[in-house]
Design an enzyme around this catalytic site. Structure first.
Site, short mmCIF file in Angstrom:
data_model
loop_
_atom_site.label_atom_id
_atom_site.label_comp_id
_atom_site.label_asym_id
_atom_site.label_seq_id
_atom_site.Cartn_x
_atom_site.Cartn_y
_atom_site.Cartn_z
N CYS A 98 0.85 -1.19 0.00
CA CYS A 98 0.00 0.00 0.00
C CYS A 98 0.88 1.23 0.00
O CYS A 98 1.87 1.29 0.74
CB CYS A 98 -0.90 -0.02 1.24
N HIS A 140 -9.12 -3.94 -2.14
CA HIS A 140 -8.14 -3.18 -1.35
C HIS A 140 -8.54 -1.70 -1.30
O HIS A 140 -8.58 -1.09 -0.22
CB HIS A 140 -6.75 -3.36 -1.97
N GLU A 141 -8.85 -1.13 -2.46
CA GLU A 141 -9.22 0.28 -2.52
C GLU A 141 -10.57 0.54 -1.85
O GLU A 141 -10.75 1.55 -1.17
CB GLU A 141 -9.21 0.79 -3.96
N HIS A 144 -10.23 1.07 1.75
CA HIS A 144 -9.81 2.43 2.12
C HIS A 144 -11.02 3.34 2.32
O HIS A 144 -11.00 4.21 3.19
CB HIS A 144 -8.90 3.04 1.05
#
Length: 172
Positions: A98, A140-141, A144
């Protein structure tokens, strides 16, 4: 290139806010800046909270680069107010890094196939099935936007590597 928020910055732990004005010039400029930051940082994606903007927006920009030499090639894509509509039961563990947690890789289980929807930068609703590495980037994004870091998903203390060790072991 935008400055990337680093581990410890509170913006990375907040839930991002829905975007209501897609045509807003500020948002369109942010999209361009996120794409440029992703490419210049050798990333394959970036979320708005990573540049201290608490907006439900991220870029998926898979392409081979020094950090991810095996990544498939795709056009950088802005995904606004994204959702995971459904997912496979199958998960696969893979090494993730990341831009907000430099120097560390962790082994993270992600769904192999996901059905997603999002608005593109023109406000059009898009629906797609994503698989494998691109599905991993999306998840993953998306994390966030929920204030979750990949660190939170690593299951074992044995599932950590430095970036240098990862590159030495997996770039052969």
């Amino acid at each position: 290139m935008l400055q990337v928020a680093q581990l410890g910055n509170p913006v990375l732990r907040r839930q991002a806010e829905a975007i209501t004005e897609i045509s807003d010039p500020r948002l369109q400029s942010l999209i361009d800046d996120l794409i440029a930051t992703t490419i210049k940082s050798n990333g394959v994606g970036i979320a708005a909270p990573q540049v201290s903007q608490s907006d439900r927006l991220f870029i998926v920009a898979s392409r081979p680069n020094p950090r991810y030499p095996q990544a498939p090639l795709m056009e950088p894509t802005a995904m606004i107010n994204p959702k995971i509509v459904s997912h496979s039961t199958e998960q696969e563990k893979g090494w993730e890094g990341c831009l907000s947690v430099p120097g560390i890789r962790g082994l993270v289980a992600r769904f192999q196939t996901i059905e997603v929807e999002y608005r593109d930068r023109n406000g059009q609703l898009q629906q797609q099935q994503l698989t494998d590495f691109v599905a991993r980037i999306f998840q993953h994004e998306y994390d966030h936007l929920e204030g979750i870091l990949f660190l939170d998903r690593v299951e074992s203390d044995q599932d950590w590597l430095t970036e240098a060790e990862y590159q030495a072991l997996y770039r052969r």
